[in-house]
Design an enzyme around this catalytic site. Structure first.
Site, PDB file in Angstrom:
ATOM      1  N   TYR A   1       0.838  -1.203   0.000  1.00  0.00           N
ATOM      2  CA  TYR A   1       0.000   0.000   0.000  1.00  0.00           C
ATOM      3  C   TYR A   1       0.874   1.255   0.000  1.00  0.00           C
ATOM      4  CZ  TYR A   1      -3.090   3.594   1.952  1.00  0.00           C
ATOM      5  OH  TYR A   1      -3.784   4.757   2.186  1.00  0.00           O
TER       6      TYR A   1
ATOM      7  N   GLU B   1     -11.634   5.137   4.590  1.00  0.00           N
ATOM      8  CA  GLU B   1     -11.039   5.898   5.703  1.00  0.00           C
ATOM      9  C   GLU B   1     -12.052   6.055   6.839  1.00  0.00           C
ATOM     10  OE1 GLU B   1      -8.050   7.220   6.461  1.00  0.00           O
ATOM     11  OE2 GLU B   1      -6.955   7.035   4.590  1.00  0.00           O
TER      12      GLU B   1
ATOM     13  N   TRP C   1      -5.491   1.090  10.208  1.00  0.00           N
ATOM     14  CA  TRP C   1      -5.692   1.165   8.762  1.00  0.00           C
ATOM     15  C   TRP C   1      -5.410  -0.192   8.122  1.00  0.00           C
ATOM     16  CZ3 TRP C   1      -8.480   3.162   5.371  1.00  0.00           C
ATOM     17  CH2 TRP C   1      -8.128   3.194   4.022  1.00  0.00           C
TER      18      TRP C   1
END
Length: 182
Positions: free
Chosen positions: A16, A38, A46
């Site tokens: 990522y 988000e 995350w």
């Protein structure tokens, strides 16, 4: 280990960081997807959300805001047992509210992307961080973005989440100066 990659050794996180995080994203639907994801990570890591991204895409029509906006309370009931997503009703309902807000923003600003990028005058802001410790997590611009999104019905998008989104979408370049992915 690249310290810019959040000190993680997890291959999902490293991928990522190396291939997505901080690269300017201009596609309205891709921005919507990122913002919706988000909002799901409020209170969670995350990495947890990244590992559930494909399931969220399946659950929410590949993040097509026009289809999501049509979802009902019964649809949310079904999602409460959908595999590999966070079963937090308010967060799932938030994605539906965000889809409706996306549609309104598209009407008012011609495109969601134009609206989002207007907060940085259409160009990424480079923080030129030298150390991880120098990174910030909120600023006046993310507060303004959060407030504007809330006016359109977005939920779970506070100033810190808005800042994180701005970094991920490349509105902010928060890669360390030493990072090879800068």
């Amino acid at each position: 280990m690249n310290p810019c990659a959040f000190g993680s050794q997890d291959p999902v996180y490293i991928d990522y960081h190396d291939h997505f995080w901080g690269k300017p994203l201009y596609d309205s639907r891709a921005l919507f997807e990122l913002l919706a994801l988000e909002s799901q990570h409020a209170g969670l890591s995350w990495l947890t959300i990244l590992k559930k991204k494909d399931a969220y895409k399946s659950a929410f029509y590949q993040f097509d805001p026009y289809k999501i906006a049509q979802m009902t309370s019964s649809d949310i009931d079904q999602l409460m047992s959908f595999p590999n997503i966070i079963h937090h009703r308010k967060k799932l309902e938030a994605i539906v509210s965000q889809a409706k807000g996306f549609i309104e923003i598209e009407k008012d600003y011609e495109s969601f992307s134009h609206f989002i990028w207007s907060f940085v005058n259409g160009a990424p802001i480079d923080f030129q961080y030298e150390t991880v410790e120098a990174r910030i997590t909120v600023n006046d611009t993310s507060k303004k973005l959060s407030k504007s999104l809330k006016e359109y019905g977005f939920q779970f998008i506070g100033p810190v989440t808005a800042f994180s989104f701005m970094e991920a979408a490349g509105l902010y370049n928060s890669h360390l100066i030493s990072c090879p992915n800068r």
